[in-house]
Design a protein around this motif. Sequence first.
Motif, mmCIF file in Angstrom:
data_model
loop_
_atom_site.group_PDB
_atom_site.id
_atom_site.type_symbol
_atom_site.label_atom_id
_atom_site.label_comp_id
_atom_site.label_asym_id
_atom_site.label_seq_id
_atom_site.Cartn_x
_atom_site.Cartn_y
_atom_site.Cartn_z
ATOM 1 N N ALA A 136 63.799 38.980 62.133
ATOM 2 C CA ALA A 136 62.412 39.335 62.454
ATOM 3 C C ALA A 136 61.656 39.830 61.231
ATOM 4 O O ALA A 136 60.440 39.634 61.117
ATOM 5 N N ASP A 137 62.359 40.479 60.300
ATOM 6 C CA ASP A 137 61.734 41.022 59.089
ATOM 7 C C ASP A 137 62.737 40.903 57.954
ATOM 8 O O ASP A 137 63.702 41.657 57.882
ATOM 9 N N GLN A 191 69.855 38.459 72.117
ATOM 10 C CA GLN A 191 68.587 37.952 72.630
ATOM 11 C C GLN A 191 67.638 39.094 72.957
ATOM 12 O O GLN A 191 66.432 39.011 72.682
ATOM 13 N N ASP A 248 66.232 40.338 69.731
ATOM 14 C CA ASP A 248 65.234 39.396 69.227
ATOM 15 C C ASP A 248 63.898 39.599 69.934
ATOM 16 O O ASP A 248 62.826 39.599 69.301
ATOM 17 N N ASP A 249 63.959 39.779 71.254
ATOM 18 C CA ASP A 249 62.735 39.983 72.027
ATOM 19 C C ASP A 249 62.066 41.302 71.641
ATOM 20 O O ASP A 249 60.836 41.369 71.496
ATOM 21 N N PHE A 298 62.254 42.911 68.811
ATOM 22 C CA PHE A 298 61.749 42.912 67.440
ATOM 23 C C PHE A 298 60.551 41.977 67.234
ATOM 24 O O PHE A 298 60.022 41.902 66.123
ATOM 25 N N GLU A 299 60.133 41.292 68.274
ATOM 26 C CA GLU A 299 58.967 40.409 68.139
ATOM 27 C C GLU A 299 57.707 41.193 67.766
ATOM 28 O O GLU A 299 56.802 40.665 67.116
ATOM 29 N N THR A 300 57.654 42.449 68.183
ATOM 30 C CA THR A 300 56.484 43.289 67.882
ATOM 31 C C THR A 300 56.705 44.149 66.640
ATOM 32 O O THR A 300 55.889 45.002 66.317
#
Length: 303
Positions: free
Chosen positions: A217-218, A255, A258-259, A261-263
Motif C-alpha cells: 500500500a505504501d 486481505q 489490504d482493505d 490500508f487502502e485509506t
Amino acid sequence: MTVQLPSEIVVERFLPTVRSMLAAELEARGFAQRAIADRLGVSQAAVSQYLSDERRDEERFVDDPRLQATVERIAEGFENETMDDYEALAELLELVRAFEDRGPICAIHEEEMPALEGMGCDLCVRGRDQAMQAERDVLANVRRAVRQFSNAPAVADHVPNVGTNVAMALPSPGNETEVAAVPGRIHAMRGGLNVPANPEFGASHHVATTLLAATAADETVRGAVNLATSDALLAAVPDSLTVANFDPEYEGRRQRLDDLFETGVPQVLYHEGAFGIEPITYVLGTSAVDAVERAIAILDRIG
C-alpha cells in the motif's frame, strides 16, 4: 575476516568427495585400482586412499541424492562405455552449478564467510548486482535494529509470550522470502532479550504478512517490529502517530489488511487478541531501525 572463493570449496571438498564416491562405485562394478586411477586422473596410491576408511568425505555432498545419482550415472557410463571423460565432466560441472545455487556448496561457503549469512550465497549465481546489495543492506539494517531493540531497557516487559520479531522488506517485495527477520523470534529471558540467530530472509510469517500488506500500500513502509498489546502501550502512543485496530483472526488476514490500508498505512497497528491468539501491536517504519526507534520511543513514554 575470511575470504574464500566457492571454487576453493569445489577443489578442496567437492572434488575429493566425488572422486572417493566414484572410486567406491567403480570398484563395486569390478574395476581394478589402476583402471579407476586412469579414469579419475589420479595415482593408484590416491585411489587406495579414496577406498580406505581413513578418508572423511563431506557428508553434505555424500548425502545429497543428486550427487549419488550423478556418481551412479557416470560409473554406469564408464562400465558400459556409453560415457566418455568429456561427458562425465559435463555432468559434474552441471552438478557444481546446482550446488552453488543455494545448495551444499552455498551452505559451506556461508559458514566459511559469515558476511554471506542469510543471503543463501547467491553471489556465486548472480554476481555483484544491485539485488545482492539490496539484500546486504536490508540484513545490515535488521541486525542494527535488533541490537538497538535488545539494548533498550524498557523492551523486555513488552515482548509477547510467543516472542517478537524485527523485520524489513526488500523494495517491492513479492512474498515472505523477500522479508528479513530473526529465525525463531526474539524472546524475553531473565529481564533481557534472547536473540537466537542473525536475521535471514524468509524467517518470519506473521510480521512479514503485516509488512507485505503495508509495503504493497505504501512502498516507503518497509520495517516492522511487534510488541504485546496493552492499555499502557496504546496510551503511550503520541498523537502525532496514526493508529489503527484490526481483526486478529489469521484466516483471511492479508486481505483484511489490504482493505484496511487502502485509506493509508498507520504507523501503529494493533489487535486485542482472540481465542488462542495473543494481543499484538505492530510498529511500522521506513526501515527496521526506524520501526524499532519508534517502538522504543513509545515504550519510553510509559511511566
